[in-house]
Design a protein around this motif. Structure first.
Motif, PDB file in Angstrom:
ATOM      1  N   SER A  99       0.819  -1.217   0.000  1.00 18.21           N
ATOM      2  CA  SER A  99       0.000   0.000   0.000  1.00 18.21           C
ATOM      3  C   SER A  99       0.852   1.265   0.000  1.00 18.21           C
ATOM      4  CB  SER A  99      -0.948  -0.016   1.192  1.00 18.21           C
ATOM      5  OG  SER A  99      -0.206  -0.010   2.403  1.00 18.21           O
ATOM      6  N   LEU A 100       2.018   1.211   0.648  1.00 11.71           N
ATOM      7  CA  LEU A 100       2.855   2.413   0.678  1.00 11.71           C
ATOM      8  C   LEU A 100       3.618   2.604  -0.639  1.00 11.71           C
ATOM      9  CD1 LEU A 100       4.214   2.387   4.346  1.00 11.71           C
ATOM     10  CD2 LEU A 100       2.134   3.407   3.439  1.00 11.71           C
TER      11      LEU A 100
ATOM     12  N   MET B  80       2.309   1.916  -3.403  1.00  8.81           N
ATOM     13  CA  MET B  80       1.278   2.514  -4.265  1.00  8.81           C
ATOM     14  C   MET B  80       1.176   4.016  -4.030  1.00  8.81           C
ATOM     15  SD  MET B  80       0.278   0.167  -6.244  1.00  8.81           S
ATOM     16  CE  MET B  80      -1.176   0.806  -7.071  1.00  8.81           C
ATOM     17  N   MET B  81       1.340   4.436  -2.762  1.00 15.48           N
ATOM     18  CA  MET B  81       1.266   5.872  -2.477  1.00 15.48           C
ATOM     19  C   MET B  81       2.470   6.607  -3.066  1.00 15.48           C
ATOM     20  SD  MET B  81      -1.583   6.291  -1.266  1.00 15.48           S
ATOM     21  CE  MET B  81      -1.598   8.050  -0.943  1.00 15.48           C
ATOM     22  N   GLN B  82       3.642   5.978  -3.010  1.00 14.95           N
ATOM     23  CA  GLN B  82       4.826   6.599  -3.621  1.00 14.95           C
ATOM     24  C   GLN B  82       4.594   6.778  -5.112  1.00 14.95           C
ATOM     25  OE1 GLN B  82       8.149   4.518  -0.869  1.00 14.95           O
ATOM     26  NE2 GLN B  82       8.883   5.098  -2.860  1.00 14.95           N
TER      27      GLN B  82
ATOM     28  N   VAL C 275       1.699   6.977  -6.615  1.00 19.51           N
ATOM     29  CA  VAL C 275       0.690   8.020  -6.806  1.00 19.51           C
ATOM     30  C   VAL C 275       1.332   9.404  -6.804  1.00 19.51           C
ATOM     31  CG1 VAL C 275      -1.160   9.231  -5.559  1.00 19.51           C
ATOM     32  CG2 VAL C 275      -1.336   6.767  -5.968  1.00 19.51           C
ATOM     33  N   MET C 276       2.256   9.619  -5.859  1.00 19.98           N
ATOM     34  CA  MET C 276       2.867  10.947  -5.759  1.00 19.98           C
ATOM     35  C   MET C 276       3.705  11.275  -6.988  1.00 19.98           C
ATOM     36  SD  MET C 276       3.665  10.730  -1.728  1.00 19.98           S
ATOM     37  CE  MET C 276       4.512  12.276  -1.545  1.00 19.98           C
TER      38      MET C 276
ATOM     39  N   GLU D  53       1.204  11.937  -9.862  1.00 23.79           N
ATOM     40  CA  GLU D  53       0.553  13.242  -9.720  1.00 23.79           C
ATOM     41  C   GLU D  53       1.463  14.356 -10.229  1.00 23.79           C
ATOM     42  OE1 GLU D  53      -2.633  12.777  -6.105  1.00 23.79           O
ATOM     43  OE2 GLU D  53      -0.611  13.379  -5.553  1.00 23.79           O
TER      44      GLU D  53
ATOM     45  N   VAL E  46      -4.861  12.112  -7.694  1.00 25.29           N
ATOM     46  CA  VAL E  46      -5.382  10.756  -7.518  1.00 25.29           C
ATOM     47  C   VAL E  46      -6.030  10.657  -6.139  1.00 25.29           C
ATOM     48  CG1 VAL E  46      -4.786   8.303  -7.449  1.00 25.29           C
ATOM     49  CG2 VAL E  46      -3.530   9.853  -8.977  1.00 25.29           C
TER      50      VAL E  46
ATOM     51  N   THR F  72      -7.281   8.793  -2.951  1.00 27.56           N
ATOM     52  CA  THR F  72      -6.852   7.544  -2.301  1.00 27.56           C
ATOM     53  C   THR F  72      -7.962   6.494  -2.353  1.00 27.56           C
ATOM     54  OG1 THR F  72      -5.470   8.865  -0.867  1.00 27.56           O
ATOM     55  CG2 THR F  72      -5.808   6.595  -0.210  1.00 27.56           C
ATOM     56  N   GLU F  73      -9.235   6.926  -2.242  1.00 31.58           N
ATOM     57  CA  GLU F  73     -10.359   5.973  -2.279  1.00 31.58           C
ATOM     58  C   GLU F  73     -10.401   5.242  -3.628  1.00 31.58           C
ATOM     59  OE1 GLU F  73     -11.203   9.412  -1.334  1.00 31.58           O
ATOM     60  OE2 GLU F  73     -10.495   8.686   0.616  1.00 31.58           O
TER      61      GLU F  73
ATOM     62  N   LEU G  91      -7.946   4.526  -5.496  1.00 30.69           N
ATOM     63  CA  LEU G  91      -6.775   3.684  -5.673  1.00 30.69           C
ATOM     64  C   LEU G  91      -7.113   2.196  -5.505  1.00 30.69           C
ATOM     65  CD1 LEU G  91      -3.781   4.155  -6.218  1.00 30.69           C
ATOM     66  CD2 LEU G  91      -3.400   4.265  -3.758  1.00 30.69           C
TER      67      LEU G  91
ATOM     68  N   ARG H  65       6.927  -2.868   6.320  1.00 29.46           N
ATOM     69  CA  ARG H  65       6.076  -1.707   6.063  1.00 29.46           C
ATOM     70  C   ARG H  65       6.325  -0.527   6.989  1.00 29.46           C
ATOM     71  NH1 ARG H  65       3.979  -5.915   4.043  1.00 29.46           N
ATOM     72  NH2 ARG H  65       2.570  -5.899   2.251  1.00 29.46           N
TER      73      ARG H  65
ATOM     74  N   GLN I 217      -2.639   5.540   4.412  1.00 25.50           N
ATOM     75  CA  GLN I 217      -2.084   5.899   3.093  1.00 25.50           C
ATOM     76  C   GLN I 217      -2.051   7.407   2.894  1.00 25.50           C
ATOM     77  OE1 GLN I 217      -4.534   3.294   0.532  1.00 25.50           O
ATOM     78  NE2 GLN I 217      -2.589   2.647  -0.360  1.00 25.50           N
ATOM     79  N   ASP I 218      -3.130   8.083   3.326  1.00 19.55           N
ATOM     80  CA  ASP I 218      -3.160   9.540   3.176  1.00 19.55           C
ATOM     81  C   ASP I 218      -2.124  10.209   4.074  1.00 19.55           C
ATOM     82  OD1 ASP I 218      -5.226  10.018   1.228  1.00 19.55           O
ATOM     83  OD2 ASP I 218      -6.623   9.208   2.701  1.00 19.55           O
TER      84      ASP I 218
ATOM     85  N   PHE J  85       0.731   8.906   4.917  1.00 15.01           N
ATOM     86  CA  PHE J  85       2.018   8.684   4.255  1.00 15.01           C
ATOM     87  C   PHE J  85       2.278   9.765   3.209  1.00 15.01           C
ATOM     88  CE2 PHE J  85       4.564   6.874   0.812  1.00 15.01           C
ATOM     89  CZ  PHE J  85       5.651   6.362   1.503  1.00 15.01           C
ATOM     90  N   LYS J  86       1.237  10.039   2.428  1.00 13.27           N
ATOM     91  CA  LYS J  86       1.357  11.035   1.356  1.00 13.27           C
ATOM     92  C   LYS J  86       1.604  12.434   1.933  1.00 13.27           C
ATOM     93  CE  LYS J  86      -1.372  12.300  -2.739  1.00 13.27           C
ATOM     94  NZ  LYS J  86      -2.700  12.078  -3.352  1.00 13.27           N
TER      95      LYS J  86
ATOM     96  N   THR K  10       5.271  12.590   3.711  1.00 13.07           N
ATOM     97  CA  THR K  10       6.444  12.686   2.838  1.00 13.07           C
ATOM     98  C   THR K  10       6.494  14.059   2.158  1.00 13.07           C
ATOM     99  OG1 THR K  10       5.149  11.543   1.160  1.00 13.07           O
ATOM    100  CG2 THR K  10       6.735  10.235   2.368  1.00 13.07           C
ATOM    101  N   LYS K  11       5.310  14.580   1.807  1.00 12.96           N
ATOM    102  CA  LYS K  11       5.277  15.904   1.163  1.00 12.96           C
ATOM    103  C   LYS K  11       5.766  16.998   2.098  1.00 12.96           C
ATOM    104  CE  LYS K  11       1.806  15.597  -2.441  1.00 12.96           C
ATOM    105  NZ  LYS K  11       0.428  15.837  -2.828  1.00 12.96           N
TER     106      LYS K  11
ATOM    107  N   ARG L 292       9.597   4.037   6.171  1.00 10.69           N
ATOM    108  CA  ARG L 292       9.321   4.241   4.755  1.00 10.69           C
ATOM    109  C   ARG L 292       9.112   5.727   4.430  1.00 10.69           C
ATOM    110  NH1 ARG L 292       7.011  -0.713   2.618  1.00 10.69           N
ATOM    111  NH2 ARG L 292       6.382   0.454   0.775  1.00 10.69           N
TER     112      ARG L 292
ATOM    113  N   PHE M  93      11.760   7.685   1.968  1.00  7.06           N
ATOM    114  CA  PHE M  93      11.237   8.347   0.770  1.00  7.06           C
ATOM    115  C   PHE M  93      11.605   9.835   0.783  1.00  7.06           C
ATOM    116  CE2 PHE M  93       7.484   9.875  -1.862  1.00  7.06           C
ATOM    117  CZ  PHE M  93       7.985   9.405  -3.060  1.00  7.06           C
TER     118      PHE M  93
ATOM    119  N   LYS N 248      13.919  11.939  -1.874  1.00  2.00           N
ATOM    120  CA  LYS N 248      13.400  13.150  -2.529  1.00  2.00           C
ATOM    121  C   LYS N 248      14.332  14.344  -2.310  1.00  2.00           C
ATOM    122  CE  LYS N 248       9.656  12.323  -4.675  1.00  2.00           C
ATOM    123  NZ  LYS N 248       9.528  12.806  -6.033  1.00  2.00           N
TER     124      LYS N 248
END
Lengths: 75, 322
Positions: free
Chosen positions: A34-35, A37-39, A41-42, A45, A52, A54-55, A57, B37, B215-216, B218-219, B222-223, B254, B258, B262
């Motif tokens: 899952s992580l 996949m997020m990388q 996605v970023m 994007e 994108v 997340t739902e 995905l 993970r 997941q959100d 994580f996004k 990292t940002k 992770r 990441f 970056k």
């Protein structure tokens, strides 16, 4: 777009170019969690200037699904 | 301009350790899954001590490190999302437990960014001239707010505390701090409390444990880690080479890996101890800093960046010259 996407997939998921087919399943064939996949996605994007959700995905299972998703978003 | 520096630092984590293998007996998970993970192997859990107890022990260690008596403190700021009570503040309990009778005490809620928020507040309060010796504490007993049947969350967190004495100084030790909030994404990490229920009305929502959209997060993490570190370095004309250490909030390996890639920064510069403690929220950064000091990793003059991110959403960075 497909070529660029393949490059991103090879880089982010650490897989061989040959493995990245439209039928390839992210989880089963490319061993993406899952992580990962997020990388992905970023990167997508940023590269394709789309957002994108997340739902959504959860519905993207294969590389082909992702291609169709990006095309739809860019349309 | 009045400067501030870190005069002393200390930490405390409960003795009891729960390993990934121990967790396999509680929820359906595996050591391999958790390691790959998150990078987490162990976490320390309270056997009954509450947040103020952990905070007290970290504070006493910080006072000793600084060579100060508790009576010399004029303020106590404590960051937590797991206070002993809704009221009074956990800071007030720590004030009593360490005997800091001249210190005004209060809690700050800023999720896992709590410690960076406190550094910003302490730096500015000292610069204002109103305070001179501030005890800042990040303390958490997250284990009391976890659903121990939810394998997505209970594996991630641990209990612990870290504290620092921030004091007025000739030396510009805490060079800069920047903190941010984005309430739009307040639902990504939540610990709910009681719902409204009185003679006039009732609003559904039972008390529940911590919930997180991993997941959100994580996004987001990292940002903001990448962006805020870049901005801080740019503001002070610093390059990757100028920075000796980056001490990130210890949430997930992770996220850190990441962000390092970056930033094109050597991952070895990112200090990590999350394999031993898991995510201890507001405690993680001072817990790491204290460990680094004990190991002799911090040399006078080292430029260190701290970066936090968490519920709120909140995030922030601090530039320290050790």
């Amino acid at each position: 777009m497909l070529e660029k996407l393949k490059e991103i997939l090879v880089e982010e998921l650490d897989v061989e170019m040959e493995a990245v087919t439209l039928e390839a399943n992210f989880k089963e064939d490319l061993e993406a969690d899952s992580l990962d996949m997020m990388q992905l996605v970023m990167e997508i994007e940023e590269e394709f200037e789309i957002e994108v959700e997340t739902e959504e995905l959860a519905l993207i299972l294969t590389v082909g699904d992702l291609v169709a998703y990006i095309e739809k978003k860019q349309a | 301009m009045i400067h501030a520096e870190i005069l002393g630092i200390g930490a405390y984590a409960p003795e009891a350790v729960m390993s990934n293998v121990d967790l396999e007996k509680i929820v359906e998970t595996s050591d391999e899954w958790i390691r790959s993970r998150t990078g987490i192997v162990n976490r320390h859990l309270s056997e009954g001590e509450n947040t103020s107890d952990l905070g007290m022990k970290a504070s006493l260690a910080a006072l000793e490190d600084a060579g100060l008596e508790a009576e010399e403190l004029d303020m106590i700021l404590l960051a937590t999302i797991t206070p002993d009570h809704l009221s009074p503040s956990t800071a007030a309990l720590v004030q009593k437990k360490i005997g800091a009778k001249h210190a005004v005490a209060m809690d700050v809620s800023a999720g896992c960014t709590g410690f960076i928020y406190l550094l910003d507040l302490a730096r500015n309060l000292i610069a204002s001239g109103s305070y001179e010796k501030i005890l800042v504490i990040g303390a958490e007993v997250l284990s009391k707010h976890l659903d121990w049947t939810d394998r997505n969350t209970c594996i991630l967190f641990g209990d612990g505390a870290g504290a620092a004495i921030i004091a007025k100084s000739e030396r510009n030790g805490i060079c800069d701090t920047k903190i941010y909030t984005d309430g739009d994404m307040n639902d990504l990490i939540v610990i709910p409390t009681r719902s409204v229920k009185n003679p006039f009305g009732e609003r559904e929502a039972e008390y529940n444990a911590l919930v997180m959209k991993g997941q959100d997060v994580f996004k987001f993490a990292t940002k903001v880690v990448t962006k805020s570190l870049k901005e801080m370095m740019k503001a002070h004309d610093l390059t990757n080479e100028d920075i000796r250490w980056i001490v990130p909030h210890q949430a997930n390996k992770r996220i850190i890996d990441f962000a390092a890639s970056k930033l094109k920064m050597d991952p070895e510069k990112f200090y990590m101890n999350l394999h031993e403690y898991g995510n201890t929220s507001a405690a993680s950064i001072p817990l790491a800093l204290s460990e680094m000091k004990q190991k002799g990793l911090l040399a006078k003059g080292d430029k260190i960046l701290l970066v936090g991110f968490g519920a709120g959403l909140t995030w922030g960075t601090a530039l320290i010259q050790w």
